[in-house]
Design a protein around this motif. Structure first.
Motif, short mmCIF file in Angstrom:
data_model
loop_
_atom_site.label_atom_id
_atom_site.label_comp_id
_atom_site.label_asym_id
_atom_site.label_seq_id
_atom_site.Cartn_x
_atom_site.Cartn_y
_atom_site.Cartn_z
N UNK A 18 0.90 -1.09 0.16
CA UNK A 18 -0.23 -0.08 0.21
C UNK A 18 0.91 1.13 0.05
N UNK A 19 1.67 1.18 0.76
CA UNK A 19 2.84 2.20 0.73
C UNK A 19 3.68 2.67 -0.64
N UNK A 20 4.10 1.46 -1.19
CA UNK A 20 4.72 1.51 -2.27
C UNK A 20 3.77 2.09 -3.31
N UNK A 21 2.52 1.63 -3.31
CA UNK A 21 1.43 2.31 -4.42
C UNK A 21 1.41 3.55 -4.32
N UNK A 22 1.15 4.27 -2.87
CA UNK A 22 1.32 5.71 -2.94
C UNK A 22 2.37 6.43 -3.30
N UNK A 23 3.74 5.75 -3.15
CA UNK A 23 5.10 6.49 -3.57
C UNK A 23 4.85 6.42 -5.22
N UNK A 180 -2.60 7.43 1.81
CA UNK A 180 -1.75 6.92 2.74
C UNK A 180 -2.29 6.10 3.85
N UNK A 181 -1.68 4.70 3.61
CA UNK A 181 -2.41 3.59 4.60
C UNK A 181 -2.03 3.92 6.06
N UNK A 182 -3.17 3.57 7.01
CA UNK A 182 -2.57 3.68 8.23
C UNK A 182 -1.57 2.49 8.62
N UNK A 183 -0.89 2.60 9.83
CA UNK A 183 0.00 1.56 10.22
C UNK A 183 -0.75 0.22 10.51
N UNK A 184 -1.92 0.28 10.80
CA UNK A 184 -2.33 -1.14 11.09
C UNK A 184 -2.47 -1.98 9.74
N UNK A 185 -2.45 -1.33 8.66
CA UNK A 185 -2.68 -2.02 7.29
C UNK A 185 -1.17 -2.18 6.60
N UNK A 186 -0.11 -1.90 7.34
CA UNK A 186 1.27 -2.10 6.78
C UNK A 186 2.16 -2.56 8.00
N UNK A 187 1.75 -3.95 8.59
CA UNK A 187 2.46 -4.49 9.85
C UNK A 187 3.99 -4.45 9.62
N UNK A 188 4.47 -4.82 8.57
CA UNK A 188 5.73 -5.12 7.99
C UNK A 188 6.70 -3.81 8.13
N UNK A 189 6.01 -2.83 8.27
CA UNK A 189 6.69 -1.56 8.33
C UNK A 189 6.87 -0.85 9.72
N UNK A 190 6.20 -1.60 10.78
CA UNK A 190 6.21 -1.05 12.21
C UNK A 190 7.78 -1.29 12.73
N UNK A 191 8.38 -2.47 12.64
CA UNK A 191 9.57 -2.80 13.34
C UNK A 191 10.63 -1.81 12.75
N UNK A 192 10.80 -1.77 11.32
CA UNK A 192 11.84 -0.60 10.78
C UNK A 192 11.58 0.68 11.26
N UNK A 193 10.35 0.95 11.27
CA UNK A 193 9.90 2.63 11.77
C UNK A 193 10.37 2.63 13.21
N UNK A 194 10.18 1.65 13.92
CA UNK A 194 10.60 1.72 15.38
C UNK A 194 12.00 1.59 15.70
#
Length: 417
Positions: A18-23, A180-194
């Motif tokens: 979803x984030x790649x699509x937005x970019x 822009x998707x909410x964080x709960x829809x992009x679980x794989x991005x949570x740990x890298x962001x943290x």
């Protein structure tokens, strides 16, 4: 500029589809002057997309004016956007230059555009259609060459139906919509962001870089993040400040996850552990064999393993004959590597065996089929070897949880002791 370069340049972290699509949509519209509407919940990072649109556009050397419509008193919005003459309203003691004049030749970002009052909506529509406006208290028409990027955390279509937002303005703003998707829809991005925020605040507060335990990572992934990336950043900062330990576990993070909802509840967002329960033995076997398929073990590799096992059987049979007895091997093939080279019969680590019916007769070769449990252990060992001992990657390749992988490694160690 490719997607990865855009993310690195503008600090957009994530690999979710979803984030790649937005970019990708951002890259497509950036070099045009089309009006863009960015939709997304509060805290998802809509301003980062705006920065990318402006930074990749032909207007990048012009000004970028950022206005939060929700932060301006309703009676002052028109004066802030379009300017005002001296004495145009109470307290106006000098001429005010509006944001549209300041953004001439650049980009104007109208954040929370759904908060605009009706009168300001009319003025904005005229700017979008003709590029002209007049200051509050003046009849002189002025023009501006500013590209408009708007953002909202509301459903503007619903606002139009409710009569709170002009339909014609909505269609003018939404020429291109980027969600822009909410964080709960992009679980794989949570740990890298943290981890990124951990490094940032470690440097800011001169603290040692913390390490998250597996249960802490699991908690971050299970949490629904109603505040999105903004909340994630605040939790990372709080964890750096309040923790004196190098390792941060789930118990330390749990009090920081407040889970405030729109209904005003401050309870932690419920975690449904049933959805993340340990798989049954049958499910684990299925996942392990799916992992075997994912590893694409070729027929040649399997044949090589069979050849090695047969050589091992021949060596053991020769050893048994040299010790005065003829035996038929009944152990599973995966147990063979655990045999000591010269163990005496009766040793605890020695493979099970049976006497042949006739002493001195040649042993008969039997088809050796490993048990399911030993086949699983062999596959786990192969995955660990393939990934250089990295248990996280091995578990992911096998399609099982890290906890299941640790348990199977432990079982293997116990079986060898």
């Amino acid at each position: 500029m490719d997607r990865q370069a855009v993310q690195e340049r503008f600090g957009i972290i994530g690999t979710s589809p979803a984030l790649r699509h937005a970019i990708d949509r951002t890259r497509l519209v950036a070099r045009t002057d089309v009006t863009v509407l960015i939709e997304g919940e509060s805290g998802v990072g809509k301003e980062l997309i705006t920065n990318a649109i402006h930074g990749l556009s032909l207007r990048r050397h012009g000004p970028l004016q950022v206005i939060n419509m929700g932060a301006i008193p309703e009676g002052l919005i028109e004066a802030e956007l379009f300017g005002a003459e001296k004495g145009a309203y109470s307290g106006s003691v000098e001429r005010r230059i509006g944001y549209f004049e300041k953004a001439n030749g650049g980009t104007i970002f109208l954040d929370e555009v759904g908060e605009m009052p009706p009168a300001a909506q009319v003025r904005l529509l005229r700017v979008l259609e003709s590029g002209t406006f007049n200051r509050v208290g003046s009849s002189t028409m002025r023009s501006t060459d500013a590209r408009v990027v708007a953002a909202t955390n509301k459903d503007l279509g619903h606002e139009v139906q409710a009569g709170r937002f002009r339909e014609d303005l909505y269609y003018r703003l939404s020429t291109v919509i980027i969600r822009v998707p909410p964080l709960r829809e992009r679980k794989e991005d949570i740990y890298p962001l943290f981890r990124r925020f951990f490094r940032e605040f470690s440097e800011k507060y001169s603290a040692s870089l913390r390490r998250l335990t597996d249960d802490a990572v699991e908690l971050l992934n299970r949490y629904s993040w109603p505040g999105n990336v903004r909340e994630l950043r605040n939790v990372a900062e709080a964890a750096i400040i309040t923790s004196t330990e190098v390792t941060v576990n789930a118990d330390m993070l749990h009090p920081l996850l407040r889970g405030v909802t729109q209904k005003g509840s401050t309870a932690l967002v419920p975690v449904h552990r049933q959805e993340h329960a340990e798989p049954s033995a049958a499910q684990e076997r299925a996942m392990i064999y799916r992992g075997l398929l994912n590893q694409q073990v070729t027929l040649e590799q399997l044949n090589e393993e069979v050849r090695k096992l047969r050589e091992g059987l021949s060596e053991i049979a020769g050893y048994l004959r040299s010790n005065g007895g003829v035996y038929r091997i009944t152990a599973p093939a995966s147990a063979l590597p655990m045999l000591p080279e010269r163990s005496a019969p009766g040793s605890e680590k020695f493979v099970e065996y049976e006497e042949a019916q006739e002493a001195g007769s040649e042993p008969k070769e039997e088809e050796v089929i490993p048990t399911l449990a030993n086949a699983e252990r062999a596959l786990v060992a192969k995955a660990l070897e393939h990934f250089g001992g990295n248990k996280r990657r091995a578990a992911k390749a096998l399609g099982i949880s890290e906890r299941s992988l640790y348990r199977r490694i432990k079982d293997t160690d116990q079986s060898r002791s």
